[in-house]
Design a protein around this motif. Structure first.
Motif, mmCIF file in Angstrom:
data_model
loop_
_atom_site.group_PDB
_atom_site.id
_atom_site.type_symbol
_atom_site.label_atom_id
_atom_site.label_comp_id
_atom_site.label_asym_id
_atom_site.label_seq_id
_atom_site.Cartn_x
_atom_site.Cartn_y
_atom_site.Cartn_z
ATOM 1 N N MET A 95 0.855 -1.192 0.000
ATOM 2 C CA MET A 95 0.000 0.000 0.000
ATOM 3 C C MET A 95 0.887 1.236 0.000
ATOM 4 O O MET A 95 1.771 1.387 0.857
ATOM 5 N N HIS A 96 0.665 2.114 -0.961
ATOM 6 C CA HIS A 96 1.363 3.400 -0.990
ATOM 7 C C HIS A 96 0.334 4.505 -0.763
ATOM 8 O O HIS A 96 -0.605 4.673 -1.547
ATOM 9 N N SER A 97 0.506 5.235 0.331
ATOM 10 C CA SER A 97 -0.418 6.299 0.687
ATOM 11 C C SER A 97 0.285 7.239 1.654
ATOM 12 O O SER A 97 1.190 6.821 2.390
ATOM 13 N N PHE A 98 -0.090 8.498 1.631
ATOM 14 C CA PHE A 98 0.510 9.497 2.513
ATOM 15 C C PHE A 98 2.037 9.553 2.337
ATOM 16 O O PHE A 98 2.783 9.733 3.306
ATOM 17 N N GLY A 99 2.489 9.326 1.095
ATOM 18 C CA GLY A 99 3.898 9.509 0.773
ATOM 19 C C GLY A 99 4.821 8.384 1.157
ATOM 20 O O GLY A 99 6.056 8.550 1.115
ATOM 21 N N ALA A 100 4.295 7.219 1.526
ATOM 22 C CA ALA A 100 5.167 6.111 1.930
ATOM 23 C C ALA A 100 4.510 4.779 1.602
ATOM 24 O O ALA A 100 3.286 4.679 1.412
ATOM 25 N N TRP A 101 5.353 3.751 1.550
ATOM 26 C CA TRP A 101 4.864 2.379 1.353
ATOM 27 C C TRP A 101 4.680 1.686 2.707
ATOM 28 O O TRP A 101 5.401 1.984 3.672
ATOM 29 N N ARG A 102 3.730 0.791 2.754
ATOM 30 C CA ARG A 102 3.552 -0.099 3.898
ATOM 31 C C ARG A 102 3.203 -1.487 3.360
ATOM 32 O O ARG A 102 2.579 -1.607 2.309
ATOM 33 N N GLU A 103 3.597 -2.505 4.098
ATOM 34 C CA GLU A 103 3.173 -3.862 3.759
ATOM 35 C C GLU A 103 2.000 -4.245 4.645
ATOM 36 O O GLU A 103 2.051 -4.069 5.870
ATOM 37 N N LEU A 104 0.938 -4.752 4.025
ATOM 38 C CA LEU A 104 -0.245 -5.207 4.756
ATOM 39 C C LEU A 104 -0.293 -6.727 4.721
ATOM 40 O O LEU A 104 -0.128 -7.334 3.664
#
Length: 379
Positions: free
Chosen positions: A241-250
């Motif tokens: 997920m890329h949101s709010f300027g950064a990637w995260r792994e879900l």
């Protein structure tokens, strides 16, 4: 694009290509082998005419809905040309005897061998020896079913035209007319590759970053820390997920295929595309109908995670997914269920206009030139 002149032009172009010898009428019953090579991947399909009754009776199994406007577009094209100009992309469970027959037929010199505009090497062999035709026909009689991999609109539109033509003929014998069959290419499932189909949402549903993360956790996701490195999932149940300027792994922590009574869950609900839709897109972002909601788009094929994020823009949200498997496709089709929209992206794609099969006479194409070029199978 749906103007009558468009379909008339298609008929004109087909007539011209037959007249100038670009399209050749193969008057001998035959099969073809159709090999596609792309970036180290290879798959070999059998070009044949499959029975309309197998499609309507569920022997050829489906997993997607069709859009009425897209189906009607293809219906008008077939009616104008009197031909199927694009084959239906089918898959069948691997069969060692069929594999041996295909391998033997590929020992001959190919009929065509060329690179297309996408860099795919396309090679075609013709199978016309009566004994070989009968061997293929007999072995396919033992294949219990086939699955539409790609081309649900092609299948639905061709079947619709053929059914109308059959009804117009009245009580004439079925199974002997050109309109009793559909142009298909059948591939063994082990050779097919499904690419990821990612989701791009153009906003964050009005949520702050903390509220978004909290909502994801409430829906059963373990949310990774912010990171600069892009995330392309390496296994089912994980998402980027890329949101709010950064990637995260879900990571979806509730992915369990069993029900409390020990039975199997709905094969659709266990798909990653379904988990994302049912747990994120609908309850958190308010996208209940991804087919019609203008806030979402889909990115399929071999694209990078950063390219997907770029399409979401600074204020949007990009989700990268692990690709759906052929086993999942077959499980859904076997259960007579439907997958969510944009669940599969097959590559390489089949070329249109390479195999053309006449199913009727078009009003503005003389019978002698409306050729079923390069495809006239008895099966």
């Amino acid at each position: 694009m749906y103007a009558p002149e468009v379909y008339a032009k298609a008929a004109e172009l087909l007539r011209d290509r037959v007249a100038d010898g670009t399209l050749l009428h193969d008057g001998t019953p035959c099969y073809y082998l159709y090999r596609l090579r792309q970036e180290g991947h290879e798959q070999v399909g059998i070009v044949a005419a499959c029975a309309l009754d197998d499609y309507t009776g569920g022997v050829i199994r489906r997993h997607e809905l069709t859009h009425p406007d897209k189906e009607l577009d293809r219906v008008r094209h077939i009616e104008a040309t009197g031909c199927q100009t694009g084959p239906i992309y089918l898959a069948y469970r691997d069969d060692p005897t069929l594999e041996a027959l295909v391998s033997a037929a590929m020992g001959a010199s190919p009929l065509y061998d060329f690179d297309d505009e996408q860099g795919v090497c396309e090679t075609i062999w013709r199978i016309a020896r009566p004994a070989a035709i009968e061997a293929f026909r007999m072995m396919f009689s033992y294949v219990p079913c086939a699955y539409i991999a790609d081309g649900h609109h092609r299948a639905a539109s061709a079947a619709r035209v053929c059914q109308e033509m059959r009804a117009a003929k009245g009580d004439s014998a079925m199974g002997v007319e050109a309109c009793d069959y559909l142009l298909c290419v059948l591939f063994p499932t082990s050779q097919l590759t499904i690419k990821p189909y990612h989701r791009v949402v153009f906003d964050t549903g009005g949520l702050s970053e903390d509220a978004f993360v909290s909502a994801l956790e409430g829906e059963g996701f373990c949310v990774g820390a912010r990171q600069d490195a892009s995330v392309m999932p390496s296994q089912p149940g994980r998402f980027g997920m890329h949101s709010f300027g950064a990637w995260r792994e879900l990571t979806f922590t509730k992915k369990d295929r069993s029900t409390p009574d020990g039975g199997e869950t709905d094969p659709v609900d266990s798909l990653d595309v379904s988990i994302l839709q049912n747990r994120v897109l609908s309850p958190i972002l308010g996208i209940d109908d991804p087919r019609r909601d203008a806030r979402i788009s889909f990115v399929g094929g071999m694209v990078s995670a950063d390219d997907v994020a770029a399409q979401a823009g600074e204020s949007g949200t990009a989700f990268t997914l692990f690709p759906t498997s052929m086993q999942e496709v077959m499980s859904v089709a076997d259960a007579e269920l439907l997958m969510p929209p944009k669940s599969t992206w097959f590559e390489p794609k089949l070329s249109s206009g390479l195999f053309i099969r006449r199913i009727g006479r078009a009003g503005n194409i003389p019978e002698v030139t409306a050729a079923d070029s390069r495809q006239d199978s008895s099966e």
